[in-house]
Design a protein around this motif. Structure first.
Motif, PDB file in Angstrom:
ATOM      1  N   LEU A 227       0.789  -1.287   0.090  1.00 37.60           N
ATOM      2  CA  LEU A 227       0.074   0.003   0.100  1.00 37.60           C
ATOM      3  C   LEU A 227       0.777   1.363  -0.017  1.00 37.60           C
ATOM      4  CD1 LEU A 227      -2.797   1.254  -0.019  1.00 37.60           C
ATOM      5  CD2 LEU A 227      -2.820   1.054   2.601  1.00 37.60           C
ATOM      6  N   ASP A 228       2.086   1.389   0.722  1.00 36.65           N
ATOM      7  CA  ASP A 228       2.849   2.343   0.809  1.00 36.65           C
ATOM      8  C   ASP A 228       3.503   2.670  -0.531  1.00 36.65           C
ATOM      9  OD1 ASP A 228       3.934   0.182   1.823  1.00 36.65           O
ATOM     10  OD2 ASP A 228       4.934   0.979   3.342  1.00 36.65           O
ATOM     11  N   ALA A 229       3.926   1.532  -1.219  1.00 40.66           N
ATOM     12  CA  ALA A 229       4.441   1.576  -2.581  1.00 40.66           C
ATOM     13  C   ALA A 229       3.470   2.129  -3.491  1.00 40.66           C
ATOM     14  CB  ALA A 229       5.023   0.235  -2.973  1.00 40.66           C
ATOM     15  N   GLY A 281       0.345   4.376   9.452  1.00 42.38           N
ATOM     16  CA  GLY A 281      -0.859   3.453   9.464  1.00 42.38           C
ATOM     17  C   GLY A 281      -0.705   2.193   8.340  1.00 42.38           C
ATOM     18  N   ILE A 282       0.749   1.993   8.269  1.00 45.63           N
ATOM     19  CA  ILE A 282       0.686   0.928   7.160  1.00 45.63           C
ATOM     20  C   ILE A 282       1.884  -0.251   7.695  1.00 45.63           C
ATOM     21  CG2 ILE A 282       1.713   0.267   4.871  1.00 45.63           C
ATOM     22  CD1 ILE A 282       0.622   3.035   3.870  1.00 45.63           C
ATOM     23  N   SER A 287      -2.775  -1.796   5.431  1.00 50.40           N
ATOM     24  CA  SER A 287      -3.078  -0.902   6.388  1.00 50.40           C
ATOM     25  C   SER A 287      -3.301  -1.628   7.535  1.00 50.40           C
ATOM     26  CB  SER A 287      -4.364  -0.235   5.863  1.00 50.40           C
ATOM     27  OG  SER A 287      -5.390  -1.164   5.727  1.00 50.40           O
ATOM     28  N   ASP A 288      -3.151  -0.713   8.798  1.00 49.71           N
ATOM     29  CA  ASP A 288      -3.045  -1.228  10.065  1.00 49.71           C
ATOM     30  C   ASP A 288      -4.343  -0.822  11.021  1.00 49.71           C
ATOM     31  OD1 ASP A 288      -2.359   1.180  11.146  1.00 49.71           O
ATOM     32  OD2 ASP A 288      -0.460   0.488  11.436  1.00 49.71           O
ATOM     33  N   GLY A 289      -5.197   0.223  10.116  1.00 54.63           N
ATOM     34  CA  GLY A 289      -6.394   0.566  10.942  1.00 54.63           C
ATOM     35  C   GLY A 289      -5.940   1.931  11.509  1.00 54.63           C
TER      36      GLY A 289
END
Length: 368
Positions: A227-229, A281-282, A287-289
């Motif tokens: 997600l961050d990528a 958050g990632i 994602s970790d919520g």
């Protein structure tokens, strides 16, 4: 030209040039039944359009969007949504002389190196006006996210040496500042600084921070499509962006594991939460919520009115003084572009994530 399409399920394709007839975008993969009007798109385009303050280009454009397809009786039909904004204030003559030389900091030379030909009118596809299509598509993505309880807020965190202070920043102040800086005291000082730089015929860089709230845990992929990528790819694709950081970002280089690790706990509702959010958050590309926090470093506007050294297309060294209409600082108008590109990435990842678990597929398709 390749590379004008983004997304796998929620796909966008932008087209048009700065001084062509118009700028547009096609959005494919939007679900049917979403209420959508031109006004929904226009309010985001109004935030990026030129000529609103003395800190943006004086080019006057209404940037009025027209939805050409994909809408019936005020709702999306599930078919491609095509949108266009017509250019009405082209002054191509301002750029005629740059056909023969390469502007420092611009893509003139690299376009010639790649294609052997370029649209020199304001930069063509490499112009900031290309972001109109991104913002129009992003407005649809933001509306989808709002239906899911996900909100995106971006603002100018830094311009030059002036940075907003967390304890003196409030989201409701963002639109009160012509620079979209939520720390109004710092905003006022920065305005004085920018006024001086404009007199010196110079420009200034800075940083935009974007915060995503309400994103559910479990979205993203653990390997190449983290997600961050995906977020970083979308943000760096904005022409003026030269760097992206998520969470603690580059500060992790000076931290220890015990400092950087976000400890978990169970909150009053029985949910897994983190005591800190250095991860932004990632975790592991998923994602970790927690709030997703990213920052984009924006370069100074390359079009400055000082004399600069360069070369001609014939390989001769020369000096140039750029003419035309240009922003002395990019961040205030780029804030909404960062929001749009963040939204496009998140919607695409949310749609992709719907097939990650068999129980979710059974809940949707299983026999009742």
């Amino acid at each position: 030209m390749a590379g004008s399409i983004a997304g796998e399920v929620f796909r966008v394709s932008t087209w048009g040039e700065s001084h062509g007839k118009g700028i547009g975008v096609v959005v494919d993969g939007c679900p049917a039944g979403l209420e959508l009007t031109e006004e929904d798109i226009q309010k985001y385009l109004d935030r990026r359009k030129p000529g609103q303050t003395k800190y943006s280009t004086p080019r006057k454009e209404g940037d009025e969007v027209q939805i050409l397809s994909g809408i019936f009786e005020g709702k999306t039909t599930g078919t491609p949504i095509s949108m266009v904004v017509m250019n009405t204030s082209q002054k191509s003559a301002d750029y005629s002389e740059i056909a023969g030389y390469y502007r420092p900091g611009h893509a003139d030379y690299t376009f010639d190196a790649k294609y052997g030909f370029r649209d020199y009118r304001g930069g063509g596809r490499s112009s900031g006006r290309e972001t109109i299509g991104r913002v129009a598509a992003g407005a649809i993505a933001i509306k989808i996210l709002e239906k899911l309880g996900v909100t995106i807020t971006a603002y100018t965190k830094q311009i030059g040496e002036f940075s907003c202070r967390p304890d003196f920043s409030a989201r409701e102040n963002i639109e009160k500042s012509p620079l979209r800086m939520p720390d109004l005291e710092i905003s006022a000082k920065t305005e004085e600084y920018l006024t001086q730089k404009m007199k010196e015929m110079d420009s200034v860089g800075g940083m935009i921070e974007c915060i995503v709230s309400g994103m559910p845990a479990g979205i993203g992929e653990p390997v190449f499509d983290k997600l961050d990528a995906v977020l970083a790819r979308n943000i760096v694709s904005i022409g003026a962006v030269k760097g992206v950081e998520i969470g603690a970002g580059f500060a992790v280089a000076g931290m220890t594991g015990s400092q950087n690790n976000d400890e978990f706990y169970i909150n009053e509702s029985g949910c897994v939460k983190k005591r800190t959010n250095f991860a932004g958050g990632i975790l592991g590309g998923i994602s970790d919520g927690d709030d997703i926090v990213l920052r984009a470093a924006i370069k100074p506007t390359p079009s400055i009115f000082q004399s600069q050294k360069t070369v001609t297309r014939q390989g001769e060294e020369t000096c140039v003084q750029i003419k035309g209409r240009h922003d002395p600082v990019i961040m205030p108008r780029a804030v909404v572009v960062v929001e749009a590109m963040t939204a496009l990435a998140l919607v695409d990842e949310l749609f992709l994530g719907m097939t990650s678990r068999m129980d979710k597929i059974m809940n949707y398709y299983g026999r009742k």
